[in-house]
Scaffold this motif. Structure first.
Motif, short mmCIF file in Angstrom:
data_model
loop_
_atom_site.label_atom_id
_atom_site.label_comp_id
_atom_site.label_asym_id
_atom_site.label_seq_id
_atom_site.Cartn_x
_atom_site.Cartn_y
_atom_site.Cartn_z
N ALA A 20 24.92 84.77 -33.06
CA ALA A 20 23.91 85.83 -33.10
C ALA A 20 22.57 85.25 -32.68
N THR A 21 21.91 85.92 -31.75
CA THR A 21 20.65 85.39 -31.23
C THR A 21 19.43 86.11 -31.77
N THR A 22 19.63 87.20 -32.49
CA THR A 22 18.51 87.93 -33.09
C THR A 22 18.79 88.17 -34.57
N HIS A 23 17.72 88.42 -35.29
CA HIS A 23 17.87 88.72 -36.72
C HIS A 23 18.71 89.98 -36.91
N ARG A 24 18.53 90.98 -36.02
CA ARG A 24 19.29 92.22 -36.15
C ARG A 24 20.78 91.97 -35.97
N GLU A 25 21.14 91.15 -34.97
CA GLU A 25 22.56 90.86 -34.74
C GLU A 25 23.19 90.19 -35.96
N ASP A 26 22.47 89.21 -36.52
CA ASP A 26 23.00 88.51 -37.69
C ASP A 26 23.15 89.45 -38.87
N LEU A 27 22.19 90.35 -39.04
CA LEU A 27 22.25 91.30 -40.15
C LEU A 27 23.44 92.24 -39.99
N VAL A 28 23.70 92.68 -38.77
CA VAL A 28 24.85 93.55 -38.52
C VAL A 28 26.15 92.82 -38.86
N ILE A 29 26.27 91.56 -38.42
CA ILE A 29 27.48 90.78 -38.72
C ILE A 29 27.66 90.65 -40.23
N ARG A 30 26.59 90.38 -40.96
CA ARG A 30 26.70 90.18 -42.41
C ARG A 30 27.01 91.50 -43.14
N LEU A 31 26.43 92.60 -42.68
CA LEU A 31 26.71 93.89 -43.33
C LEU A 31 28.18 94.27 -43.16
N GLY A 32 28.78 93.89 -42.04
CA GLY A 32 30.21 94.17 -41.85
C GLY A 32 31.09 93.17 -42.54
N GLY A 33 30.79 91.87 -42.38
CA GLY A 33 31.68 90.83 -42.88
C GLY A 33 31.50 90.46 -44.33
#
Length: 563
Positions: A20-33
């Motif tokens: 993940a290259t942005t804070h938003r991408e990382d947050l999306v991954i964490r909200l799903g996983g």
């Protein structure tokens, strides 16, 4: 699903997050996983939905209509949410991710493609795989499957069966030594498996007797279950209908011993357990259209744990739904039906007393059974003011609830919940209401029953409940049969091209699923129309679909409603 679990073990998930290259991408991954959110649910996350209690965090998960469940929010994810909100100046009451669910799915795929540079197996990871990683991690940590279902919004425990791996010998020995019984995951898999298997078998059953026999035989043949029998509720009595693994006489004796617990299970719609003569017995209510229709007794080797109670309760509801479906199919597919007409002047019937007291007339535009114990009437009343009609309905002993849908000036369209009526007695005996009209204190009810129904019992039930009712006509008729193709052609003739397109797009995109796989706004964008235009086409298409489906039922609307 198994491959998704393997790809997204701790190492695969860490690689995904590093990509993940942005804070938003990382947050999306964490909200799903780590929280188990679906893409559409992520788009509605707000800081206002986060709640802290005893050093733990919970997140209220929402759909378009409001809260759906409460998810557990790891402290690290909660910290990232607040950090992201601070960086975007988002208020507590506005969604943090100002993107569509489709864009969320694309973000996951973009991260997965970057992660695939070092781990090719991650190339096709999706938001669904993240949710499976979330469930698998909790199950591996020993969280009960029914809790995982609740946290992740899965409606049926069998959805998690692929994630419940078989225990190895060491795990089995350890579980036996520690608890003296088979491990909980194995028992859950057993119960999940039998529930799923029984469900598939019930779908092909043709009669109620076949359903009851199938359930008992399948349960009795399963390791961990000693026997099974089904008892049907008839009035205040329970009567054995099918047995397996135990003689009918034994089931009758047990029924007498367990009567209080069986009745308690039916009243509460919850599984009750008793100590039987040879071991534990689970008493499962058979719930049919929200009302208990009987009880399923299952002899078990060990006491039933809470997760298994939930599964067995779901099985009881499954059996009830199958019994109701068979009964409806028997009526709807019967080549020959018997049509009965009754004339009622009994003032205990709401339609009779209303038209007598207010000197008006009414016609039934629709009727829906509610929980097997009442009927939802849609009544077109003519010749009486709406407020006077509604007030009279609200005060009548047979009416549980009433509301005004439309005021015609000289009449009204009412919705009333009827707890006692000749029509209810007919429906309770398997009849289908075809017509109901009343004027000046006389009501006429027409219903049809399957050709093999007990007509005398049905007529007696109506007359016993409402003595001033007489059977005025009885005739046998052939039910016209319409093929699936014929129905589709009739519906296609009614739908415009645009309405058909909107309806099909909504169906295939998961709009009608729960939770929804897409939103109305996203569909409108895909179809290149405005949101109001989309809703307009969809509502008209749904109305035409339902009209085509219910044609011939009392939803053939009276003239007043067609104007």
């Amino acid at each position: 699903m198994g491959t998704a679990r393997d790809r997204l073990g701790s190492r695969g998930y860490d690689r995904l997050r590093r990509a993940a290259t942005t804070h938003r991408e990382d947050l999306v991954i964490r909200l799903g996983g780590e929280v188990g959110l679906r893409p559409a649910e992520m788009t509605r996350v707000r800081l206002a939905d986060v709640d802290e209690t005893t050093d733990h965090y919970f997140l209220t998960v929402r759909d378009e209509d409001g809260p759906t469940r409460e998810a557990y929010l790891p402290a690290g994810v909660e910290h990232d949410l607040r950090k992201y909100a601070s960086g975007t100046d988002a208020s507590a009451d506005e969604p943090l991710l100002s993107v569509s669910s489709r864009r969320v799915q694309m973000l996951v795929r973009e991260v997965a493609e970057r992660a695939a540079a070092d781990a090719p197996g991650l190339a096709d990871v999706s938001s669904r795989d993240l949710r499976w990683r979330f469930a698998a991690a909790l199950l591996d940590d020993g969280v009960p499957a029914h809790v995982v279902c609740e946290l992740g919004g899965w409606e049926r425990l069998e959805r998690l069966e692929p994630l419940l791996s078989d225990p190895d010998r060491e795990a089995v020995v350890r579980a036996v030594e520690d608890a003296g019984e088979v491990s909980a995951p194995a028992r859950l898999r057993r119960t999940i498996g039998v529930a799923a298997d029984v469900g598939e078998t019930l779908a092909g059953a043709a009669t109620g007797e076949e359903i009851e026999r199938t359930v008992c035989e399948r349960l009795a043949d399963t390791d961990g279950f000693r026997f099974a029998w089904v008892a049907e509720a008839a009035g205040e009595e329970l009567t054995p209908r099918a047995t397996a693994g135990v003689a009918g006489e034994r089931a009758l004796d047990d029924l007498g011993d367990y009567a209080d617990a069986a009745n308690g299970a039916m009243e509460s719609h919850e599984v009750r357990t008793v100590d039987g003569r040879d071991g534990p017995v689970a008493l499962v209510p058979i719930v049919r259209e929200d009302a208990a229709a009987g009880v399923l007794a299952i002899g078990t080797d060990v006491p039933v744990a809470e997760p298994e109670r939930d599964l067995l309760a779901a099985l009881g509801a499954q059996v009830g739904a199958a019994l109701a479906a068979v009964e409806r199919k028997r009526l709807l597919l019967a080549d020959t039906v018997t049509e009965l007409s009754f004339e009622c002047t009994d003032r205990g019937a709401f339609t009779v007393e209303l038209t007598a007291e207010l000197a008006c007339a009414l016609e039934l535009s629709g009727v829906v059974p509610v929980g097997g114990r009442s009927l939802l009437y849609y009544l077109v009343v003519e010749g009486a003011p709406a407020d006077e009609t509604l007030a009279y309905a609200a005060d009548h002993d047979a009416i549980e609830d009433a509301r005004l849908i439309e005021d015609y000036g000289d009449g009204a369209l009412l919705e009333v919940v009827v707890a006692a009526a000749p029509a209810l007695a007919l429906v309770e005996h398997g009849a289908r209401i075809r017509d109901l009209v009343a004027a000046d204190g006389t009501a006429t009810v027409t219903a049809e029953l399957a050709g093999d129904a007990d007509l005398r019992e049905t007529v007696d039930a109506v007359v016993d409940a409402f003595p001033e009712t007489t059977l005025t006509a009885k005739r046998e008729t052939e039910r016209p049969v319409e093929t699936d193709t014929g129905f589709r052609e009739r519906l296609s003739d009614r739908l415009t091209e645009r309405q058909g397109t909107v309806l099909e797009a909504a169906y295939h995109s998961g709009y009608f699923e729960w939770p929804r796989g897409t939103t109305a706004e996203e569909l409108a964008d895909s179809l290149d129309v405005s949101s109001p235009t989309f809703h307009n086409h969809l509502r008209k298409a749904q109305q035409k679909l339902l009209t085509a489906f219910f044609t011939g039922a009392p939803t053939d609307q009276p003239e007043r409603l067609r104007e």
